[in-house]
Design an enzyme around this catalytic site. Structure first.
Site, mmCIF file in Angstrom:
data_model
loop_
_atom_site.group_PDB
_atom_site.id
_atom_site.type_symbol
_atom_site.label_atom_id
_atom_site.label_comp_id
_atom_site.label_asym_id
_atom_site.label_seq_id
_atom_site.Cartn_x
_atom_site.Cartn_y
_atom_site.Cartn_z
ATOM 1 N N PRO A 195 0.815 -1.221 0.000
ATOM 2 C CA PRO A 195 0.000 0.000 0.000
ATOM 3 C C PRO A 195 0.845 1.265 0.000
ATOM 4 O O PRO A 195 1.939 1.277 0.580
ATOM 5 C CB PRO A 195 -0.817 -0.101 1.302
ATOM 6 C CG PRO A 195 -0.129 -1.119 2.139
ATOM 7 C CD PRO A 195 0.691 -1.990 1.242
ATOM 8 N N ASP A 196 0.383 2.316 -0.699
ATOM 9 C CA ASP A 196 1.089 3.598 -0.636
ATOM 10 C C ASP A 196 0.570 4.386 0.562
ATOM 11 O O ASP A 196 -0.125 3.835 1.422
ATOM 12 C CB ASP A 196 0.967 4.367 -1.970
ATOM 13 C CG ASP A 196 -0.468 4.737 -2.302
ATOM 14 O OD1 ASP A 196 -1.352 4.531 -1.454
ATOM 15 O OD2 ASP A 196 -0.713 5.232 -3.418
ATOM 16 N N PHE A 197 0.882 5.657 0.652
ATOM 17 C CA PHE A 197 0.412 6.474 1.772
ATOM 18 C C PHE A 197 -0.932 7.122 1.462
ATOM 19 O O PHE A 197 -1.837 7.138 2.274
ATOM 20 C CB PHE A 197 1.426 7.583 2.088
ATOM 21 C CG PHE A 197 2.572 7.133 2.961
ATOM 22 C CD1 PHE A 197 2.605 5.869 3.529
ATOM 23 C CD2 PHE A 197 3.621 8.006 3.239
ATOM 24 C CE1 PHE A 197 3.657 5.466 4.331
ATOM 25 C CE2 PHE A 197 4.679 7.620 4.050
ATOM 26 C CZ PHE A 197 4.698 6.354 4.584
ATOM 27 N N ARG A 198 -1.068 7.713 0.252
ATOM 28 C CA ARG A 198 -2.180 8.639 0.041
ATOM 29 C C ARG A 198 -3.325 8.153 -0.837
ATOM 30 O O ARG A 198 -4.304 8.863 -1.001
ATOM 31 C CB ARG A 198 -1.631 9.971 -0.510
ATOM 32 C CG ARG A 198 -0.807 10.691 0.548
ATOM 33 C CD ARG A 198 -0.132 11.941 0.067
ATOM 34 N NE ARG A 198 0.698 12.501 1.126
ATOM 35 C CZ ARG A 198 1.917 12.053 1.443
ATOM 36 N NH1 ARG A 198 2.455 11.053 0.773
ATOM 37 N NH2 ARG A 198 2.589 12.614 2.424
ATOM 38 N N ASN A 203 10.984 5.021 -2.581
ATOM 39 C CA ASN A 203 10.573 3.758 -1.960
ATOM 40 C C ASN A 203 11.691 3.135 -1.144
ATOM 41 O O ASN A 203 12.871 3.328 -1.414
ATOM 42 C CB ASN A 203 10.090 2.767 -3.030
ATOM 43 C CG ASN A 203 8.788 3.220 -3.647
ATOM 44 O OD1 ASN A 203 8.169 4.160 -3.167
ATOM 45 N ND2 ASN A 203 8.374 2.558 -4.713
ATOM 46 N N ASP A 244 11.415 -0.301 -0.392
ATOM 47 C CA ASP A 244 11.091 -1.730 -0.436
ATOM 48 C C ASP A 244 12.103 -2.609 -1.171
ATOM 49 O O ASP A 244 11.982 -3.836 -1.171
ATOM 50 C CB ASP A 244 9.699 -1.935 -1.046
ATOM 51 C CG ASP A 244 9.545 -1.290 -2.424
ATOM 52 O OD1 ASP A 244 10.542 -1.213 -3.163
ATOM 53 O OD2 ASP A 244 8.415 -0.865 -2.753
ATOM 54 N N HIS A 275 15.093 7.592 0.415
ATOM 55 C CA HIS A 275 14.600 7.375 1.780
ATOM 56 C C HIS A 275 15.121 6.087 2.414
ATOM 57 O O HIS A 275 14.545 5.595 3.373
ATOM 58 C CB HIS A 275 13.066 7.407 1.781
ATOM 59 C CG HIS A 275 12.525 8.762 1.435
ATOM 60 N ND1 HIS A 275 11.247 8.985 0.991
ATOM 61 C CD2 HIS A 275 13.109 9.984 1.475
ATOM 62 C CE1 HIS A 275 11.081 10.280 0.753
ATOM 63 N NE2 HIS A 275 12.194 10.906 1.036
ATOM 64 N N CYS A 283 26.997 0.193 17.799
ATOM 65 C CA CYS A 283 28.268 -0.305 17.240
ATOM 66 C C CYS A 283 28.271 -0.361 15.721
ATOM 67 O O CYS A 283 29.311 -0.631 15.112
ATOM 68 C CB CYS A 283 28.605 -1.680 17.815
ATOM 69 S SG CYS A 283 27.587 -3.008 17.136
HETATM 70 P P1 CNA Z 1 2.179 8.682 -1.891
HETATM 71 O O1 CNA Z 1 2.143 10.033 -1.305
HETATM 72 O O2 CNA Z 1 1.430 7.596 -1.193
HETATM 73 O O3 CNA Z 1 1.659 8.816 -3.392
HETATM 74 C C1 CNA Z 1 1.495 7.707 -4.236
HETATM 75 C C2 CNA Z 1 0.936 8.216 -5.546
HETATM 76 O O4 CNA Z 1 0.946 7.157 -6.476
HETATM 77 C C3 CNA Z 1 -0.494 8.739 -5.481
HETATM 78 O O5 CNA Z 1 -0.553 9.995 -6.100
HETATM 79 C C4 CNA Z 1 -1.307 7.688 -6.255
HETATM 80 O O6 CNA Z 1 -2.358 8.267 -6.996
HETATM 81 C C5 CNA Z 1 -0.274 7.125 -7.185
HETATM 82 N N1 CNA Z 1 -0.472 5.720 -7.532
HETATM 83 C C6 CNA Z 1 -0.775 4.685 -6.699
HETATM 84 N N2 CNA Z 1 -0.757 3.518 -7.370
HETATM 85 C C7 CNA Z 1 -0.449 3.832 -8.667
HETATM 86 C C8 CNA Z 1 -0.286 3.062 -9.844
HETATM 87 N N3 CNA Z 1 -0.421 1.736 -9.833
HETATM 88 N N4 CNA Z 1 0.009 3.709 -11.002
HETATM 89 C C9 CNA Z 1 0.152 5.064 -11.032
HETATM 90 N N5 CNA Z 1 0.004 5.843 -9.941
HETATM 91 C C10 CNA Z 1 -0.277 5.239 -8.765
HETATM 92 O O7 CNA Z 1 3.685 8.167 -2.064
HETATM 93 P P2 CNA Z 1 5.000 9.013 -2.368
HETATM 94 O O8 CNA Z 1 6.041 8.027 -2.723
HETATM 95 O O9 CNA Z 1 4.763 10.158 -3.245
HETATM 96 O O10 CNA Z 1 5.309 9.589 -0.913
HETATM 97 C C11 CNA Z 1 6.524 9.510 -0.419
HETATM 98 C C12 CNA Z 1 6.640 8.559 0.793
HETATM 99 C C13 CNA Z 1 5.860 7.279 0.755
HETATM 100 C C14 CNA Z 1 8.059 8.099 0.807
HETATM 101 O O11 CNA Z 1 8.657 8.583 1.969
HETATM 102 C C15 CNA Z 1 8.071 6.584 0.806
HETATM 103 O O12 CNA Z 1 9.127 6.095 1.572
HETATM 104 C C16 CNA Z 1 6.752 6.235 1.379
HETATM 105 N N6 CNA Z 1 6.249 4.859 1.108
HETATM 106 C C17 CNA Z 1 7.001 3.932 0.448
HETATM 107 C C18 CNA Z 1 6.493 2.667 0.205
HETATM 108 C C19 CNA Z 1 7.350 1.650 -0.524
HETATM 109 O O13 CNA Z 1 8.571 1.626 -0.349
HETATM 110 N N7 CNA Z 1 6.740 0.815 -1.370
HETATM 111 C C20 CNA Z 1 5.194 2.336 0.616
HETATM 112 C C21 CNA Z 1 4.440 3.315 1.310
HETATM 113 C C22 CNA Z 1 4.977 4.561 1.538
#
Ligand code: CNA
Length: 237
Positions: free
Chosen positions: A30-33, A101, A103, A118, A129
């Site tokens: 899952p993403d954040f937003r 990311n 991951d 990040h 250590c």
């Molecule tokens: P965010 O703020 O959650 O934004 C994600 C964006 O991606 C949104 O605008 C969505 O509309 C868009 N989106 C989601 N799925 C898709 C898709 N399949 N195709 C196209 N667009 C899509 O995430 P950001 O990366 O902008 O925010 C930065 C944070 C989130 C960083 O500090 C990361 O470390 C952090 N994060 C990372 C992970 C990971 O490593 N996979 C997961 C969750 C959060």
């Protein structure tokens, strides 16, 4: 897939990809937003508070409970977006992936030049250590993971209130500023300083592949509002 993107990719020689959590949603992380992202789930504290340096220091046990449950996805596999970017690098089309990311999926797909702004859940170090620990060590720990020396084992993930690694910044700045095509995708472009890296781009064409609007849409010469795995997966390299 829009033919315009294929054409831009065909013409470019130094492509850089800048991405975020949306790149890995099709891998089940899952993403954040997004609506089903972590910001729309209920916790005692908002995720950006839990994932902050001061919370890590003051509520270390609670930090790790959230971190193990929500930030570690050991079974996730690279999707079509990760795979295509790795193929583009192998064929000499793409110079670097700059990612927010943590991951490790770009490397799992075979990408070699990855600027992890990040950090990564794959690396963990004792804060006393400096000894290295694996993701599995942290995942299998209960409560707070400790080193044999007694120090706390902290993930190499840049928490809110922490600064980015200088070497990673220099590498990302160098790559973005000499790119002739910047493809940005799967990021809300709302986390700074990461989103500010786009301003370093000096090329003419900027492609933005994101399901939803971003504050930097005005910079894009081509906007594609589709899933990034689907779009990149169709490119012919
Ligand atoms: P965010 O703020 O959650 O934004 C994600 C964006 O991606 C949104 O605008 C969505 O509309 C868009 N989106 C989601 N799925 C898709 C898709 N399949 N195709 C196209 N667009 C899509 O995430 P950001 O990366 O902008 O925010 C930065 C944070 C989130 C960083 O500090 C990361 O470390 C952090 N994060 C990372 C992970 C990971 O490593 N996979 C997961 C969750 C959060």
């Amino acid at each position: 897939m829009p033919g315009d993107l294929q054409q831009l990719v065909d013409q470019a020689r130094h492509i850089v990809f800048f991405g975020g959590a949306g790149v890995s949603t099709e891998s089940g992380i899952p993403d954040f937003r997004s609506v089903d992202g972590l910001y729309h789930q209920q916790y005692d504290y908002p995720p950006e508070v839990i994932l902050s340096h001061s919370f890590f220091i003051r509520h270390t046990e609670e930090f790790f409970r959230f971190y193990r449950a929500k930030m570690l996805c050991p079974d996730a596999q690279p999707n079509a977006a990760h795979n295509k970017l790795a193929e583009m690098e192998k064929k000499g089309k793409l110079s670097a992936v700059v990612t927010q990311n943590i991951d490790g999926l770009h490397q799992a797909a075979g990408s070699r030049h990855v600027c992890e702004l990040h950090g990564s859940v794959k690396r963990n170090h004792c804060i006393r250590c400096g000894r290295f620990y694996s993701e599995d060590f942290v995942r299998n720990s209960t409560s707070v993971p400790h080193c044999t020396c007694g120090g706390i084992v902290k993930p190499d993930v840049v928490l809110y209130e922490e600064s980015l690694d200088e070497e990673v910044i220099s590498d990302a700045v160098r790559e973005i500023s000499r790119a002739d095509l910047l493809i940005v995708g799967g990021t809300s472009l709302s986390v700074y300083p990461a989103a500010g890296f786009l301003d370093l781009y000096r090329g003419n064409e900027l492609v933005l592949i994101n399901k939803t609007e971003t504050p930097k849409d005005h910079m894009a010469t081509l906007i594609i509002r589709q899933s990034i795995g689907h779009v990149l997966g169709q490119l012919h390299i």
